[in-house]
Design a protein around this motif. Structure first.
Motif, short mmCIF file in Angstrom:
data_model
loop_
_atom_site.label_atom_id
_atom_site.label_comp_id
_atom_site.label_asym_id
_atom_site.label_seq_id
_atom_site.Cartn_x
_atom_site.Cartn_y
_atom_site.Cartn_z
N PHE A 1 -12.09 3.45 2.82
CA PHE A 1 -11.27 4.39 2.06
C PHE A 1 -12.04 4.92 0.85
CE2 PHE A 1 -10.32 0.10 0.60
CZ PHE A 1 -10.44 0.21 -0.78
N LYS A 2 -11.64 6.09 0.41
CA LYS A 2 -12.17 6.68 -0.82
C LYS A 2 -11.24 6.34 -1.99
CE LYS A 2 -13.69 11.20 -2.52
NZ LYS A 2 -13.84 12.62 -2.19
N LEU A 3 -9.93 6.28 -1.69
CA LEU A 3 -8.91 5.98 -2.69
C LEU A 3 -7.80 5.18 -2.05
CD1 LEU A 3 -7.41 6.38 -5.45
CD2 LEU A 3 -6.56 8.54 -4.51
N LYS B 1 -13.71 4.22 -4.18
CA LYS B 1 -15.06 3.97 -3.66
C LYS B 1 -16.05 4.26 -4.79
CE LYS B 1 -17.32 3.22 0.20
NZ LYS B 1 -17.08 2.00 0.94
N HIS B 2 -16.90 3.30 -5.09
CA HIS B 2 -17.87 3.45 -6.17
C HIS B 2 -18.75 4.67 -5.92
CE1 HIS B 2 -20.41 2.23 -9.48
NE2 HIS B 2 -21.46 2.43 -8.70
N GLY B 3 -18.90 5.51 -6.95
CA GLY B 3 -19.74 6.69 -6.86
C GLY B 3 -19.06 7.92 -6.26
N SER B 4 -17.80 7.80 -5.88
CA SER B 4 -17.12 8.93 -5.22
C SER B 4 -16.34 9.81 -6.18
CB SER B 4 -16.18 8.42 -4.13
OG SER B 4 -15.07 7.75 -4.71
N TYR B 5 -16.18 9.38 -7.43
CA TYR B 5 -15.36 10.13 -8.38
C TYR B 5 -16.09 10.26 -9.71
CZ TYR B 5 -14.39 5.62 -10.53
OH TYR B 5 -14.54 4.42 -11.15
N GLN C 1 0.85 -1.19 0.00
CA GLN C 1 0.00 0.00 0.00
C GLN C 1 0.89 1.24 0.00
OE1 GLN C 1 -3.66 0.37 2.49
NE2 GLN C 1 -2.46 1.95 3.51
N MET C 2 0.70 2.07 -1.03
CA MET C 2 1.51 3.28 -1.16
C MET C 2 0.75 4.53 -0.73
SD MET C 2 3.37 2.36 -4.74
CE MET C 2 1.90 1.78 -5.54
N TYR C 3 -0.59 4.47 -0.84
CA TYR C 3 -1.38 5.65 -0.52
C TYR C 3 -2.80 5.21 -0.18
CZ TYR C 3 -3.62 10.23 -1.09
OH TYR C 3 -4.32 11.40 -0.88
N ILE C 4 -3.36 5.82 0.84
CA ILE C 4 -4.77 5.59 1.17
C ILE C 4 -5.37 6.93 1.62
CG2 ILE C 4 -4.40 4.95 3.59
CD1 ILE C 4 -6.58 2.70 3.05
N PHE C 5 -6.61 7.17 1.20
CA PHE C 5 -7.30 8.40 1.57
C PHE C 5 -8.74 8.07 1.95
CE2 PHE C 5 -9.95 12.06 0.69
CZ PHE C 5 -9.29 13.04 1.42
#
Length: 190
Positions: A38-40, A111-115, A23-27
């Motif tokens: 998480f969102k991303l 996350k589905h629907g977040s972007y 895991q390099m990044y989580i938001f």
């Protein structure tokens, strides 16, 4: 504009049924992969077993890119897809997905629907203009070395396994410093 550079030492490595995932990044920052809150999430996995089952990620949209070898994916025991190195492939994390073949890959989980839009592509160009046509941009150096110059004139050198996050950026320039260099670019509009 906000710029953040992540080094290999910053990453979290865990095991999964087919190998390891980094895991390099989580938001958001306090999100946890296991809780799926998480969102991303950006990660790179090493698929070590010739046949493996992907983790069920219901309500997560995925973009997968093999970084070094061809693999075959099978969704819900029906649809089969052959994924060549550096081809971006979009699919639902809720699909029952089997993987055939071993490789290193790059994963984008949203996350589905977040972007509104997400794009993943390979940059092998000697020089590459990075346009500010996304809310966020991530640059992952798979091999080699790159120089990144942001619109304000700041300069950064990224080496293999480094990742840069550009938030609220306008433009920039990427210069390949090694002929064998390969960079994965991920752009996201929220």
């Amino acid at each position: 504009m906000a710029v953040e550079v992540f080094l290999k030492e910053n990453y979290t490595v865990t095991d999964w049924s087919g190998g390891t995932t980094t895991q390099m990044y989580i938001f958001p920052e306090n999100a946890e992969y296991n809780k799926r809150n998480f969102k991303l999430r950006l990660s790179s996995a090493t698929v070590k077993t010739p046949v493996s089952e992907f983790t069920d990620l219901k309500n997560i949209d995925r973009i997968l890119m093999s970084l070094n070898k061809k693999i075959e994916l099978e969704h819900n025991k029906q649809e089969k897809v052959i994924l060549k190195p550096f081809e971006a492939y979009y699919f639902s994390g809720g699909d029952k997905t089997m993987s055939y073949g071993c490789c290193e890959d790059f994963n984008v989980m949203l996350k589905h629907g977040s972007y509104n839009k997400a794009k993943l592509f390979l940059n092998e160009a000697g020089q590459f203009d990075l346009y500010g046509d996304a809310d966020e941009c991530f640059l992952y150096v798979y091999k080699g070395e790159y120089k990144v110059i942001t619109q304000d004139g700041s300069s950064y050198t990224l080496q293999a396994l480094h990742m840069m996050h550009l938030d609220d950026f306008s433009a920039g320039k990427i210069i390949r410093l090694d002929m064998q260099s390969k960079m994965v670019v991920c752009k996201i509009n929220w």
